[in-house]
Design a protein around this motif. Structure first.
Motif, PDB file in Angstrom:
ATOM      1  N   MET A 170       0.834  -1.211   0.000  1.00 55.95           N
ATOM      2  CA  MET A 170       0.000   0.000   0.000  1.00 55.95           C
ATOM      3  C   MET A 170       0.867   1.260   0.000  1.00 55.95           C
ATOM      4  SD  MET A 170      -3.200  -1.021   2.443  1.00 55.95           S
ATOM      5  CE  MET A 170      -3.879   0.599   2.422  1.00 55.95           C
ATOM      6  N   ILE A 171       1.955   1.255   0.756  1.00 53.88           N
ATOM      7  CA  ILE A 171       2.860   2.407   0.772  1.00 53.88           C
ATOM      8  C   ILE A 171       3.518   2.570  -0.594  1.00 53.88           C
ATOM      9  CG2 ILE A 171       5.030   3.264   1.753  1.00 53.88           C
ATOM     10  CD1 ILE A 171       4.072   2.171   4.434  1.00 53.88           C
ATOM     11  N   THR A 172       3.922   1.444  -1.213  1.00 50.29           N
ATOM     12  CA  THR A 172       4.507   1.505  -2.553  1.00 50.29           C
ATOM     13  C   THR A 172       3.520   2.089  -3.547  1.00 50.29           C
ATOM     14  OG1 THR A 172       5.827  -0.453  -2.028  1.00 50.29           O
ATOM     15  CG2 THR A 172       5.602   0.119  -4.349  1.00 50.29           C
ATOM     16  N   TRP A 173       2.274   1.644  -3.462  1.00 53.17           N
ATOM     17  CA  TRP A 173       1.238   2.188  -4.343  1.00 53.17           C
ATOM     18  C   TRP A 173       1.091   3.702  -4.144  1.00 53.17           C
ATOM     19  CZ3 TRP A 173      -3.363   4.095  -2.020  1.00 53.17           C
ATOM     20  CH2 TRP A 173      -4.257   4.664  -2.931  1.00 53.17           C
ATOM     21  N   PHE A 174       1.025   4.130  -2.899  1.00 54.56           N
ATOM     22  CA  PHE A 174       0.832   5.550  -2.600  1.00 54.56           C
ATOM     23  C   PHE A 174       1.996   6.380  -3.121  1.00 54.56           C
ATOM     24  CE2 PHE A 174       1.176   9.232   0.249  1.00 54.56           C
ATOM     25  CZ  PHE A 174      -0.071   9.795   0.039  1.00 54.56           C
ATOM     26  N   VAL A 175       3.230   5.936  -2.875  1.00 53.08           N
ATOM     27  CA  VAL A 175       4.401   6.697  -3.318  1.00 53.08           C
ATOM     28  C   VAL A 175       4.453   6.760  -4.839  1.00 53.08           C
ATOM     29  CG1 VAL A 175       6.937   6.649  -3.400  1.00 53.08           C
ATOM     30  CG2 VAL A 175       5.749   6.273  -1.239  1.00 53.08           C
ATOM     31  N   LEU A 176       4.233   5.622  -5.509  1.00 54.74           N
ATOM     32  CA  LEU A 176       4.249   5.638  -6.977  1.00 54.74           C
ATOM     33  C   LEU A 176       3.147   6.524  -7.545  1.00 54.74           C
ATOM     34  CD1 LEU A 176       5.006   1.932  -7.893  1.00 54.74           C
ATOM     35  CD2 LEU A 176       6.493   3.910  -8.210  1.00 54.74           C
ATOM     36  N   ALA A 177       1.976   6.499  -6.935  1.00 53.40           N
ATOM     37  CA  ALA A 177       0.870   7.334  -7.421  1.00 53.40           C
ATOM     38  C   ALA A 177       1.173   8.818  -7.223  1.00 53.40           C
ATOM     39  CB  ALA A 177      -0.420   6.949  -6.704  1.00 53.40           C
ATOM     40  N   MET A 178       1.754   9.175  -6.077  1.00 50.22           N
ATOM     41  CA  MET A 178       2.077  10.581  -5.831  1.00 50.22           C
ATOM     42  C   MET A 178       3.184  11.072  -6.756  1.00 50.22           C
ATOM     43  SD  MET A 178       0.140  11.981  -3.660  1.00 50.22           S
ATOM     44  CE  MET A 178      -1.250  11.004  -4.124  1.00 50.22           C
ATOM     45  N   VAL A 179       4.227  10.266  -6.917  1.00 51.48           N
ATOM     46  CA  VAL A 179       5.307  10.663  -7.829  1.00 51.48           C
ATOM     47  C   VAL A 179       4.777  10.722  -9.264  1.00 51.48           C
ATOM     48  CG1 VAL A 179       7.529   9.918  -8.786  1.00 51.48           C
ATOM     49  CG2 VAL A 179       7.143   9.814  -6.334  1.00 51.48           C
ATOM     50  N   GLY A 180       3.910   9.793  -9.621  1.00 54.75           N
ATOM     51  CA  GLY A 180       3.335   9.780 -10.959  1.00 54.75           C
ATOM     52  C   GLY A 180       2.472  10.991 -11.246  1.00 54.75           C
ATOM     53  N   ASN A 181       1.831  11.522 -10.226  1.00 54.88           N
ATOM     54  CA  ASN A 181       1.017  12.732 -10.419  1.00 54.88           C
ATOM     55  C   ASN A 181       1.867  13.930 -10.805  1.00 54.88           C
ATOM     56  OD1 ASN A 181      -1.542  11.686 -10.019  1.00 54.88           O
ATOM     57  ND2 ASN A 181      -1.466  12.001  -7.814  1.00 54.88           N
ATOM     58  N   PHE A 182       3.108  13.969 -10.322  1.00 51.31           N
ATOM     59  CA  PHE A 182       3.974  15.106 -10.610  1.00 51.31           C
ATOM     60  C   PHE A 182       4.873  14.865 -11.818  1.00 51.31           C
ATOM     61  CE2 PHE A 182       3.187  15.535  -5.988  1.00 51.31           C
ATOM     62  CZ  PHE A 182       2.479  16.726  -6.047  1.00 51.31           C
ATOM     63  N   THR A 183       5.047  13.616 -12.232  1.00 49.64           N
ATOM     64  CA  THR A 183       5.934  13.347 -13.369  1.00 49.64           C
ATOM     65  C   THR A 183       5.128  12.783 -14.530  1.00 49.64           C
ATOM     66  OG1 THR A 183       6.498  11.159 -12.468  1.00 49.64           O
ATOM     67  CG2 THR A 183       7.956  12.980 -11.903  1.00 49.64           C
ATOM     68  N   THR A 184       5.133  11.481 -14.691  1.00 49.42           N
ATOM     69  CA  THR A 184       4.435  10.861 -15.815  1.00 49.42           C
ATOM     70  C   THR A 184       3.305   9.972 -15.300  1.00 49.42           C
ATOM     71  OG1 THR A 184       4.674   9.378 -17.692  1.00 49.42           O
ATOM     72  CG2 THR A 184       6.156   9.019 -15.861  1.00 49.42           C
ATOM     73  N   TYR A 185       2.236   9.914 -16.056  1.00 50.96           N
ATOM     74  CA  TYR A 185       1.090   9.124 -15.628  1.00 50.96           C
ATOM     75  C   TYR A 185       1.321   7.621 -15.797  1.00 50.96           C
ATOM     76  CZ  TYR A 185      -1.602  13.271 -14.805  1.00 50.96           C
ATOM     77  OH  TYR A 185      -2.056  14.443 -14.299  1.00 50.96           O
ATOM     78  N   LEU A 186       2.431   7.264 -16.432  1.00 53.64           N
ATOM     79  CA  LEU A 186       2.791   5.851 -16.535  1.00 53.64           C
ATOM     80  C   LEU A 186       3.024   5.262 -15.139  1.00 53.64           C
ATOM     81  CD1 LEU A 186       3.504   3.431 -18.319  1.00 53.64           C
ATOM     82  CD2 LEU A 186       5.856   4.246 -18.314  1.00 53.64           C
ATOM     83  N   LEU A 187       3.601   6.063 -14.262  1.00 54.57           N
ATOM     84  CA  LEU A 187       3.805   5.598 -12.876  1.00 54.57           C
ATOM     85  C   LEU A 187       2.480   5.380 -12.153  1.00 54.57           C
ATOM     86  CD1 LEU A 187       6.869   7.620 -11.557  1.00 54.57           C
ATOM     87  CD2 LEU A 187       6.729   5.184 -12.044  1.00 54.57           C
ATOM     88  N   VAL A 188       1.494   6.190 -12.453  1.00 54.55           N
ATOM     89  CA  VAL A 188       0.177   6.016 -11.828  1.00 54.55           C
ATOM     90  C   VAL A 188      -0.429   4.686 -12.264  1.00 54.55           C
ATOM     91  CG1 VAL A 188      -2.148   6.972 -11.637  1.00 54.55           C
ATOM     92  CG2 VAL A 188      -0.181   8.504 -11.664  1.00 54.55           C
ATOM     93  N   ILE A 189      -0.244   4.358 -13.528  1.00 57.91           N
ATOM     94  CA  ILE A 189      -0.764   3.076 -14.028  1.00 57.91           C
ATOM     95  C   ILE A 189       0.026   1.916 -13.433  1.00 57.91           C
ATOM     96  CG2 ILE A 189      -1.077   1.691 -16.114  1.00 57.91           C
ATOM     97  CD1 ILE A 189      -1.581   4.399 -17.570  1.00 57.91           C
ATOM     98  N   LEU A 190       1.359   2.059 -13.357  1.00 58.60           N
ATOM     99  CA  LEU A 190       2.186   1.014 -12.749  1.00 58.60           C
ATOM    100  C   LEU A 190       1.896   0.860 -11.254  1.00 58.60           C
ATOM    101  CD1 LEU A 190       5.662   1.529 -14.436  1.00 58.60           C
ATOM    102  CD2 LEU A 190       4.047  -0.330 -14.789  1.00 58.60           C
ATOM    103  N   ALA A 191       1.428   1.927 -10.629  1.00 63.71           N
ATOM    104  CA  ALA A 191       1.113   1.871  -9.202  1.00 63.71           C
ATOM    105  C   ALA A 191      -0.084   0.966  -8.931  1.00 63.71           C
ATOM    106  CB  ALA A 191       0.836   3.277  -8.673  1.00 63.71           C
ATOM    107  N   LEU A 192      -0.875   0.697  -9.941  1.00 67.18           N
ATOM    108  CA  LEU A 192      -2.025  -0.181  -9.742  1.00 67.18           C
ATOM    109  C   LEU A 192      -1.617  -1.637  -9.519  1.00 67.18           C
ATOM    110  CD1 LEU A 192      -4.463   1.303 -12.380  1.00 67.18           C
ATOM    111  CD2 LEU A 192      -4.448   1.663  -9.907  1.00 67.18           C
ATOM    112  N   ILE A 193      -0.410  -2.015  -9.952  1.00 70.32           N
ATOM    113  CA  ILE A 193       0.051  -3.398  -9.778  1.00 70.32           C
ATOM    114  C   ILE A 193       0.216  -3.741  -8.297  1.00 70.32           C
ATOM    115  CG2 ILE A 193       1.939  -5.010 -10.258  1.00 70.32           C
ATOM    116  CD1 ILE A 193       2.276  -3.516 -12.948  1.00 70.32           C
ATOM    117  N   PRO A 194       0.981  -2.948  -7.502  1.00 73.27           N
ATOM    118  CA  PRO A 194       1.060  -3.297  -6.074  1.00 73.27           C
ATOM    119  C   PRO A 194      -0.282  -3.170  -5.360  1.00 73.27           C
ATOM    120  CG  PRO A 194       2.444  -1.387  -6.539  1.00 73.27           C
ATOM    121  CD  PRO A 194       1.892  -1.858  -7.826  1.00 73.27           C
ATOM    122  N   LEU A 195      -1.124  -2.242  -5.792  1.00 74.14           N
ATOM    123  CA  LEU A 195      -2.441  -2.106  -5.167  1.00 74.14           C
ATOM    124  C   LEU A 195      -3.291  -3.341  -5.440  1.00 74.14           C
ATOM    125  CD1 LEU A 195      -4.439  -0.358  -3.591  1.00 74.14           C
ATOM    126  CD2 LEU A 195      -5.216   0.533  -5.784  1.00 74.14           C
ATOM    127  N   ALA A 196      -3.281  -3.817  -6.686  1.00 72.41           N
ATOM    128  CA  ALA A 196      -4.065  -5.010  -7.021  1.00 72.41           C
ATOM    129  C   ALA A 196      -3.552  -6.232  -6.266  1.00 72.41           C
ATOM    130  CB  ALA A 196      -4.014  -5.256  -8.526  1.00 72.41           C
TER     131      ALA A 196
END
Length: 129
Positions: free
Chosen positions: A22-48
């Motif tokens: 969950m922490i990995t998902w949160f960090v990837l989603a937050m970093v992805g919001n400021f950089t590339t949305y690819l990280l937001v999509i990749l953040a769904l893997i640890p969440l799932a």
């Protein structure tokens, strides 16, 4: 709320690996919001994977996964604690490694040349403090 307790009966729930996911998902989603949305999509893997583990009924398999994670994770905070304690005592102590067993030894600073005896293997060596 009673229906949720009944639903979760026999399921694995949240453990240390799930919390780390969950922490990995949160960090990837937050970093992805400021950089590339690819990280937001990749953040769904640890969440799932976290959600899958929480609702899984295979307790034995999830416990083995958590134990494997903890075997890797436990030395990391212990290392940070050792470094913190070592930095705290840097003004009053010096740290040396035993030449025989590689154990870390703490000796007082400012004593000149002293003979240090390793408490583990009883090897004596001379160092300047």
């Amino acid at each position: 709320m009673n229906w949720f307790q009944n639903f979760m009966m026999g399921r694995h729930g949240l453990d240390q690996l799930g919390f780390a996911l969950m922490i990995t998902w949160f960090v990837l989603a937050m970093v992805g919001n400021f950089t590339t949305y690819l990280l937001v999509i990749l953040a769904l893997i640890p969440l799932a994977f976290c959600v899958f583990r929480m609702f899984s009924r295979n307790q034995y398999r999830r416990a083995k996964e958590n134990d494997a994670f903890l075997k890797v994770w436990r030395p990391i905070p212990a290392w940070f604690r050792r470094v913190k304690n070592r930095l705290k005592g840097m003004k009053t102590h010096r740290y040396y490694k035993c030449p025989n067993c590689k154990n870390t030894l703490r000796v007082p600073k400012g004593k000149g040349k002293i003979c240090i005896t390793c408490p583990v293997c009883r090897t004596e060596f001379i160092k300047k403090t």
